[in-house]
Design a protein around this motif. Structure first.
Motif, PDB file in Angstrom:
ATOM      1  N   GLU A 140     -14.870  -2.117  -1.552  1.00 50.68           N
ATOM      2  CA  GLU A 140     -15.120  -1.604  -2.885  1.00 50.68           C
ATOM      3  C   GLU A 140     -15.096  -2.691  -3.949  1.00 50.68           C
ATOM      4  OE1 GLU A 140     -12.732   1.709  -3.942  1.00 50.68           O
ATOM      5  OE2 GLU A 140     -14.104   3.091  -2.948  1.00 50.68           O
ATOM      6  N   ARG A 141     -14.300  -3.692  -3.732  1.00 54.40           N
ATOM      7  CA  ARG A 141     -14.160  -4.698  -4.777  1.00 54.40           C
ATOM      8  C   ARG A 141     -14.502  -6.068  -4.216  1.00 54.40           C
ATOM      9  NH1 ARG A 141     -10.665  -3.533  -8.958  1.00 54.40           N
ATOM     10  NH2 ARG A 141     -11.230  -5.610  -9.664  1.00 54.40           N
ATOM     11  N   LEU A 151      -4.923   4.209   5.964  1.00 56.39           N
ATOM     12  CA  LEU A 151      -3.982   3.109   6.095  1.00 56.39           C
ATOM     13  C   LEU A 151      -2.626   3.487   5.517  1.00 56.39           C
ATOM     14  CD1 LEU A 151      -4.537   0.385   7.273  1.00 56.39           C
ATOM     15  CD2 LEU A 151      -4.699  -0.533   4.997  1.00 56.39           C
ATOM     16  N   LYS A 152      -2.685   4.124   4.369  1.00 60.13           N
ATOM     17  CA  LYS A 152      -1.435   4.512   3.711  1.00 60.13           C
ATOM     18  C   LYS A 152      -0.658   5.468   4.605  1.00 60.13           C
ATOM     19  CE  LYS A 152       0.500   6.064  -0.579  1.00 60.13           C
ATOM     20  NZ  LYS A 152       0.318   6.504  -1.949  1.00 60.13           N
ATOM     21  N   HIS A 199      -4.216  -6.467  -1.682  1.00 56.30           N
ATOM     22  CA  HIS A 199      -5.547  -6.095  -2.151  1.00 56.30           C
ATOM     23  C   HIS A 199      -5.998  -4.747  -1.631  1.00 56.30           C
ATOM     24  CE1 HIS A 199      -5.613 -10.151  -3.502  1.00 56.30           C
ATOM     25  NE2 HIS A 199      -5.538 -10.625  -2.286  1.00 56.30           N
ATOM     26  N   SER A 200      -5.150  -3.754  -1.714  1.00 54.97           N
ATOM     27  CA  SER A 200      -5.601  -2.449  -1.227  1.00 54.97           C
ATOM     28  C   SER A 200      -6.758  -1.935  -2.076  1.00 54.97           C
ATOM     29  CB  SER A 200      -4.448  -1.457  -1.228  1.00 54.97           C
ATOM     30  OG  SER A 200      -3.803  -1.475  -2.469  1.00 54.97           O
ATOM     31  N   ALA A 201      -6.995  -2.574  -3.218  1.00 55.13           N
ATOM     32  CA  ALA A 201      -8.103  -2.141  -4.076  1.00 55.13           C
ATOM     33  C   ALA A 201      -9.457  -2.303  -3.402  1.00 55.13           C
ATOM     34  CB  ALA A 201      -8.093  -2.918  -5.383  1.00 55.13           C
ATOM     35  N   ILE A 202      -9.548  -3.183  -2.431  1.00 49.99           N
ATOM     36  CA  ILE A 202     -10.865  -3.396  -1.832  1.00 49.99           C
ATOM     37  C   ILE A 202     -11.228  -2.314  -0.822  1.00 49.99           C
ATOM     38  CG2 ILE A 202     -10.634  -5.902  -2.066  1.00 49.99           C
ATOM     39  CD1 ILE A 202     -10.635  -5.914   1.061  1.00 49.99           C
ATOM     40  N   LEU A 203     -10.251  -1.506  -0.451  1.00 49.62           N
ATOM     41  CA  LEU A 203     -10.537  -0.510   0.585  1.00 49.62           C
ATOM     42  C   LEU A 203     -11.269   0.687   0.008  1.00 49.62           C
ATOM     43  CD1 LEU A 203      -7.103  -0.475   2.384  1.00 49.62           C
ATOM     44  CD2 LEU A 203      -9.207  -1.454   3.228  1.00 49.62           C
ATOM     45  N   PRO A 204     -12.214   1.225   0.758  1.00 52.83           N
ATOM     46  CA  PRO A 204     -12.812   2.483   0.339  1.00 52.83           C
ATOM     47  C   PRO A 204     -11.741   3.569   0.385  1.00 52.83           C
ATOM     48  CG  PRO A 204     -14.010   1.514   2.172  1.00 52.83           C
ATOM     49  CD  PRO A 204     -12.789   0.714   2.001  1.00 52.83           C
ATOM     50  N   VAL A 205     -11.965   4.614  -0.355  1.00 55.68           N
ATOM     51  CA  VAL A 205     -10.878   5.555  -0.577  1.00 55.68           C
ATOM     52  C   VAL A 205     -10.392   6.202   0.718  1.00 55.68           C
ATOM     53  CG1 VAL A 205     -12.128   7.688  -1.083  1.00 55.68           C
ATOM     54  CG2 VAL A 205     -10.087   7.116  -2.356  1.00 55.68           C
ATOM     55  N   SER A 245      -7.283   2.071  -9.438  1.00 55.85           N
ATOM     56  CA  SER A 245      -8.158   1.309  -8.554  1.00 55.85           C
ATOM     57  C   SER A 245      -8.924   2.191  -7.585  1.00 55.85           C
ATOM     58  CB  SER A 245      -7.352   0.268  -7.790  1.00 55.85           C
ATOM     59  OG  SER A 245      -6.472   0.913  -6.918  1.00 55.85           O
ATOM     60  N   LYS A 246      -8.540   3.453  -7.474  1.00 54.86           N
ATOM     61  CA  LYS A 246      -9.268   4.330  -6.564  1.00 54.86           C
ATOM     62  C   LYS A 246      -9.775   5.558  -7.287  1.00 54.86           C
ATOM     63  CE  LYS A 246      -8.906   2.165  -2.695  1.00 54.86           C
ATOM     64  NZ  LYS A 246      -9.107   0.967  -3.520  1.00 54.86           N
ATOM     65  N   ILE A 285       0.831  -1.205   0.000  1.00 56.02           N
ATOM     66  CA  ILE A 285       0.000   0.000   0.000  1.00 56.02           C
ATOM     67  C   ILE A 285       0.864   1.253   0.000  1.00 56.02           C
ATOM     68  CG2 ILE A 285      -0.282   0.274   2.498  1.00 56.02           C
ATOM     69  CD1 ILE A 285      -3.271   0.594   1.958  1.00 56.02           C
ATOM     70  N   PHE A 343      -8.364   3.749   2.623  1.00 47.69           N
ATOM     71  CA  PHE A 343      -7.113   3.548   1.896  1.00 47.69           C
ATOM     72  C   PHE A 343      -6.085   4.590   2.320  1.00 47.69           C
ATOM     73  CE2 PHE A 343      -4.393   4.621  -1.686  1.00 47.69           C
ATOM     74  CZ  PHE A 343      -3.889   3.385  -2.040  1.00 47.69           C
ATOM     75  N   TYR A 344      -6.515   5.850   2.355  1.00 47.38           N
ATOM     76  CA  TYR A 344      -5.552   6.894   2.698  1.00 47.38           C
ATOM     77  C   TYR A 344      -5.173   6.843   4.168  1.00 47.38           C
ATOM     78  CZ  TYR A 344      -5.582   8.820  -1.912  1.00 47.38           C
ATOM     79  OH  TYR A 344      -5.412   8.981  -3.251  1.00 47.38           O
TER      80      TYR A 344
END
Lengths: 372, 353, 467
Positions: B259-260, C315-316, C303-309, A94-95, A27, C312-313
């Motif tokens: 989301e996915r 966590l990042k 799979h960070s793609a599964i996180l809502p935006v 992806s986002k 990430i 995601f941030y």
């Protein structure tokens, strides 16, 4: 002994796996684009992307910054390859929250351009799509933020809000993919406009044959169109003038609680379809020019006024869609489903603008708010 | 001993697996929105075969299929047939593994080499397949939790942007076209042949036909439900483009927290896919045990190593395509034609259970 | 001494004494006391260290001195005694803490029970505390423990069998079961398994556990060790067998189902929905502590793609400056946690609190500030640890915490797919396990167990725990 042997063989199988982590995408290394826009520039595509960077400032405090880059090329893939070089990690969609089209770009066949999003599994298909009017789409991104939201997320929220306000139907990249390939059905996209440094949804752009027709419906007509499409959002508010007099403080507004649409397709002698749309609405009065008791006689009168007004407006709305050659109601699709033989005989793109569409709206007022 | 419940879950886990991902696409490309009719025909066909298989296995409920062959065909012929069956199961597993790695490579792990995925798959499946059938079935019962998840997710598609009209016009394809598409649907229903091999372990063989029919009905209903859900959510041309409609269906959905879903779903759908492989391994290992009189545990390991070696070969796209088209016919021969012949032989010889 | 193994006592007192002393290896704590009874010399022998001297004085010496009756048997009537004739019996009896009485010109000896009862008072079990329910706990004495059971199950059906194990330890093992409820085949298999360790010297109940378990190499405990009599009684009622080892303050319950490890006796003491809630909570805790770190690593690395935006941030942001791979982070944090836990167990409670503070504040916050481990990872591991501590049985709690390691590894290798494979193997393993021949994990029975009335083997509602 035998057990030890088994364990050793198992380990021999497991050890090669230790070389792995082939697909690791930490990430930390990820650079994700939040917004994408496409413009047409000298017959080339100009892609602009926004990448949101977060800058930590001590525990729990952070700042964000948009990194906006553009590239031009003959295909989206080509611009993407160039854009990648601006960023520290692997770039992915992806986002992505928002996909914007400049007006001139939107007039191209969008389907073939957006293949990039659909063919690989990475991009996010829940992004909202919009057309930017009056300026280049990439200019919108330079606003940096909307309210407290970063620009891309803010745009997403704006469009989301306009969906619940029944200005445009719910739509994402995913639904777009569906409609692109749906014969006999067009769709509408929100049109964004920048006014005095603010962005607003200024209407619904009619798409014809996967390309923007250039015709836009103003906001006040949108809820009615959505009702006709039978695809309205949570809040569907409309206004009419009392006694059809267009003057100051003579408007009353009402909220649609329940709507029932009936779409009838008949064929005339020459095999040309004739469309009858009947809309049955249950509304509550939302605002009235005078704070007074509305008698039941008055209600009857109001119902008539609304019905007459909406019938007239819907008639002209349908005319507009026919002028734009945008079959947003999916009349062609309905013919295809119910009468496949007739559908094959028709050239829908040529037929749609000329078919007669009759609309009729019936309104019942159910409540007058908390005041009588 | 296998109770009815155990048997039911064994059969549905054997039936439902990788097929569910691509089935709607294949059907749609053949007969468009009428695919559900092909499914129904395939279901009826499968039901007929189930009746034959149950009748055959009931003719000697204390023997597995391999042992039955010995009695009906004589030792030499039986050995050949048994070897052929083992080879059939191996090639079925092989195709399965190729398809799985393909899907995983395209959807989630793009760079992970095929052998690593196959190795993982084989370690996990042989760990299960070496157990007794009762243990396998009880494990499958737990795995069946995923079917509930699948159904739940499919229901969540309905509030999305769907259009029921896409199911129309009904019956636009000719009947022969619909029938022609049914073997493709039939492949996804394969798995009930397991009954031939587990008859000796079943507690009440009398009800097995009913249980199998229910299992078949369940799988069929699930497939039809899935197909209809796909048809109403995808527009025509779009549908004919998407290889794995089920995953694409989930790709378009997104929720507040996730989301996915497609990624999570496919990752965990590996489990039902593996169960199909477990069943194939189990069937094959019984055969190996019968032919070479190894321990069954050992035969599972041997088969796993053979499959691993086969999986290491580079497989081109065209090879995969031809293998899957051959497999359709092999399935019909090995699951339908041969057992039917055997049943006739059994009836002629007048063997009764 | 082989020749004197079954040798009988002679009439010669001095010879007898000599042989007995030889048999006892001239141990220094063997005391002898000389008395006279109607003119005859009487020798009392006992082991100073385990015999109860007060009882000897009160019940043996003073009656003999009073010379109330002609015969020695009548004199000793207040005290339980048995007659011994061989040297072997006498030495064994001495070792058990009895007092041996030998008379002049007599070839029999009397063994009088004088074992000093130095038992711990019945206290609340420290490891299995409850808020509602009884507060007694097993002690290091099998008969006391059985009495605790008998108080709860006042029925002649409760059968106790004693057996002695080990040539050196000579320790008693009590098998208790309800004759009417127990499955005879299961009981038989338990007994035959115990038979196999008849000659082993038992010190820990783990040895019994190993003998009882069908899969000793499995990480999951297949017999339940409890310190609570109510839990034992409850399981007895369900037809399970309870085994006590003398000197061990716990009971082993077998066969047992996996779900029983997620049960606390107070569940059955609560209203059904409270019961249901806590049971569900523990199931959730079980799932969380096994999968959460692995899930986090898979999301972080693959799979960070599964996180809502927004997530995601967030966590990042938290992992932005951490130099380690999340796998390394997780392992490091797990080890730190285990160290802290282990340290606080060994230390006196006052110091243990300090360790807790040091762990939570100093290590916890400092490790984040120095960017060694990310904030989220600390949260994830903390949740994992807390959920594992929710499991009422300590053994299981540790097991499931350790079970998360292979999953962490698989998640770091393959992401979610690795977790799916791992869980598949876990489930199969759990399903494969048997406890005394009975399935360890049964198919979930949805509505049965959270109703207090008829709990069956402590099983209950289960949302397929491992998927």
């Amino acid at each position: 002994m035998k057990n030890t042997f088994q364990k050793i063989t198992l380990l021999l199988f497991v050890f090669p796996l230790l070389t792995g982590c082939w697909d690791q995408k930490l990430i930390v290394d990820q650079e994700v684009m939040n917004g994408v826009s496409f413009d047409l520039q000298d017959e080339k595509v100009k892609s602009t992307i926004v990448v949101l960077n977060i800058i930590p400032k001590g525990t729990g405090i952070f700042d964000f910054q948009n990194q906006i880059t553009s590239a031009t090329g003959y295909s989206i893939e080509e611009t993407y390859r160039e854009l990648r070089t601006y960023y520290t990690g692997p770039l992915s969609a992806s986002k992505s929250r928002i996909v914007l089209f400049g007006e001139s770009f939107a007039k191209k066949n969008l389907n073939s351009y957006l293949d990039f999003f659909y063919r690989i599994p990475d991009p996010y298909l829940g992004s909202k799509v919009a057309i930017v009017k009056g300026a280049e789409a990439s200019d919108i991104f330079s606003l940096e933020e909307i309210g407290t939201n970063p620009i891309a997320l803010g745009l997403y929220e704006i469009i989301d809000a306009s969906e619940s306000n029944s200005i445009v139907p719910k739509g994402t990249l995913n639904t777009l993919f569906t409609y692109f390939n749906e014969p006999g059905k067009d769709f509408i996209l929100p049109v964004l406009e920048q006014i005095n440094g603010n962005i607003r949804v200024s209407g619904a752009g009619l798409i014809s044959n996967n390309a923007y027709s250039g015709k836009m419906l103003p906001i006040k007509d949108c809820p009615l169109l959505l009702l006709l499409m039978d695809d309205y959002g949570e809040l569907t508010d409309l206004e009419s003038y009392l006694n059809d007099e267009k003057k100051l403080n003579n408007q009353f507004s009402y909220r649609v609680k329940k709507s029932k649409r009936k779409l009838d397709i008949k064929k005339d002698a020459s095999g040309k379809p004739m469309v009858n749309i009947h809309l049955d609405l249950k509304v509550i009065i939302h605002q009235y020019p005078r704070t007074e008791k509305i008698s039941s006689k008055q209600i009857k009168k109001l119902e008539e006024t609304i019905s007459r007004d909406l019938t007239k407006r819907s008639q002209s709305l349908m005319k507009k869609t026919q002028k734009a050659n945008s079959d947003v109601l999916g009349i062609g699709r309905k013919i295809k489903e119910t009468d496949p033989i007739a559908w094959k005989a028709l050239d829908w793109r040529k037929t749609y603008p000329s078919i007669p569409i009759n609309t009729k709206v019936d309104v019942t007022i159910e409540k007058t708010g908390i005041l009588k | 001993m296998l109770t009815n419940k155990n048997l039911f879950f064994l059969i549905i886990q054997a039936q439902i697996g990788i097929g569910i991902l691509g089935l709607p696409y294949i059907l749609y490309n053949h007969v468009q929105q009428d695919g559900w009719m092909s499914l129904l025909i395939a279901g009826v066909l499968a039901q007929g075969i189930i009746i034959i298989l149950v009748a055959l296995s009931r003719s000697s409920p204390k023997e597995t299929f391999y042992e039955l062959n010995h009695r009906l065909l004589g030792n030499f012929l039986a050995k050949i047939v048994n070897i052929l069956y083992v080879l059939y199961f191996i090639s079925f597993s092989m195709l399965l593994m190729i398809l799985v790695t393909d899907v995983i490579n395209t959807w989630i792990l793009h760079q992970t080499p095929r052998w690593a995925i196959i190795l993982m798959l084989l370690i996990a499946t042989s760990y299960i397949a070496k157990e007794q059938i009762v243990t396998i079935s009880r494990a499958f019962l737990f795995f069946s939790f995923l079917f509930i998840v699948l159904i739940f997710l499919l229901i969540l598609v309905y509030p999305q942007d769907i259009h029921f009209g896409r199911l129309q016009p009904v019956g636009s394809n000719s009947f022969t076209d619909i029938v022609k598409a049914s073997p493709d649907a039939f492949v996804s229903l394969i798995g009930f042949e397991l009954i031939l091999f587990i008859m000796p372990y079943i507690k009440n063989p009398k009800t097995s036909l009913k249980v199998l029919s229910f299992a078949n009905l369940f799988s069929l209903t699930l497939y039809i439900f899935l197909f209809i859900t796909c048809v109403i959510s995808f527009s025509g041309v779009q549908f004919s483009l998407i290889h794995e409609p089920l995953l694409y269906l989930f790709r378009g959905m997104s929720f507040q927290f996730v989301e996915r879903i497609d990624i999570i779903f496919l990752s965990f759908w590996i489990v039902p896919i593996s169960t199909t492989l477990v069943i194939q391994l189990f069937n094959a290992s019984l055969g190996v045990q019968n032919i070479f009189s190894f321990q069954r545990k050992k035969s599972v390991y041997i088969l796993a190593i053979i499959l691993l070696c086969l999986g290491l070969f580079p497989i081109s796209f065209s090879m995969k395509e031809s293998l899957s088209s051959i497999m359709i016919y092999l399935n019909i021969i090995f699951v339908f034609i041969f057992p039917a012949l055997l049943l006739i032989i059994a009836k002629l010889k007048g063997i009764k259970g | 001494m082989a020749e004197s193994k079954n040798e009988f006592l002679s009439f010669d007192l001095t010879r007898n004494l000599k042989i007995i002393e030889d048999k006892m290896k001239q141990t220094a704590d063997l005391k002898r006391r000389k008395l006279t009874f109607h003119g005859k010399a009487i020798i009392l022998l006992y082991l100073d260290t385990i015999a109860d001297k007060e009882s000897i004085e009160l019940h043996i010496i003073s009656p003999i001195n009073k010379q109330k009756s002609e015969s020695i048997e009548n004199t000793l009537d207040t005290k339980q005694f048995s007659i011994m004739t061989t040297y072997q019996d006498i030495s064994d009896s001495l070792a058990e803490g009895n007092t041996i009485l030998i008379m002049e010109d007599c070839n029999i000896a009397y063994s009088i029970t004088t074992l000093s009862d130095e038992k711990r008072a019945i206290n609340e079990s420290l490891n299995e505390k409850v808020t509602m329910g009884s507060h007694d706990g097993f002690v290091e004495n099998a008969s006391t423990n059985i009495s605790l059971l008998r108080k709860r199950l006042r029925t002649p059906e409760l059968k106790v069998e004693y057996q002695t194990y080990g040539t050196e330890t000579n320790v008693e093992v009590a098998i208790c079961y309800l004759e009417s409820k127990v499955d005879p085949t299961v009981l038989h298999s338990i007994k035959s398994r115990l038979e196999k360790i008849k000659n082993e010297d038992l010190i820990n109940s783990r040895q019994i556990q190993e003998a009882l378990e069908d899969y000793p190499y499995s990480p999951f405990p297949q017999s339940l060790r409890t310190e609570r009599p109510d839990r034992a009684a409850f399981n007895l009622l369900n037809g399970n067998t309870v085994i006590f080892l003398e000197h061990e303050p716990s009971a082993l319950i077998t066969p047992i189902s996996f779900y029983s490890f997620l049960r606390s006796p107070e569940d059955y003491n609560s209203r059904w929905f409270v019961n249901f809630f806590y049971y569900s909570l523990r199931l959730l805790a079980f799932i969380l502590s096994v999968t959460l770190p692995a899930f986090y690593i898979a999301v972080n690395a693959y799979h960070s793609a599964i996180l809502p935006v927004s997530t995601f941030y967030t966590l990042k942001l938290s992992v932005l400056n951490v130099p380690f791979h999340p796998f390394v982070e997780a392992v490091m944090m797990q080890i730190v946690l285990e160290l802290l836990k282990e340290a606080s167990v060994r230390l006196p409670s006052a110091v243990a609190q300090t360790i807790g503070t040091v762990g939570a504040i100093v290590i916890g916050s400092a490790i984040v500030q120095t960017n060694f481990i990310s904030n989220t990872m600390v949260v994830v591991i903390a949740i994992t640890a807390v959920s594992s501590f929710v499991i009422p049985i300590g053994e299981m709690s540790t097991t499931i915490r350790l079970m998360s390691f292979p999953l962490i590894f698989l998640a770091a290798m393959f992401g979610f797919i690795g977790i799916a494979f791992g869980l598949m193997v876990y489930t199969t393993h759990l399903v494969k396990l048997t406890s005394a021949g009975i399935a360890y994990v049964e198919a979930p029975k949805i509505f049965q167990s959270f109703l207090n009335k008829q709990p069956k083997n402590g099983k209950g509602q289960d949302t397929n725990a491992h998927e």
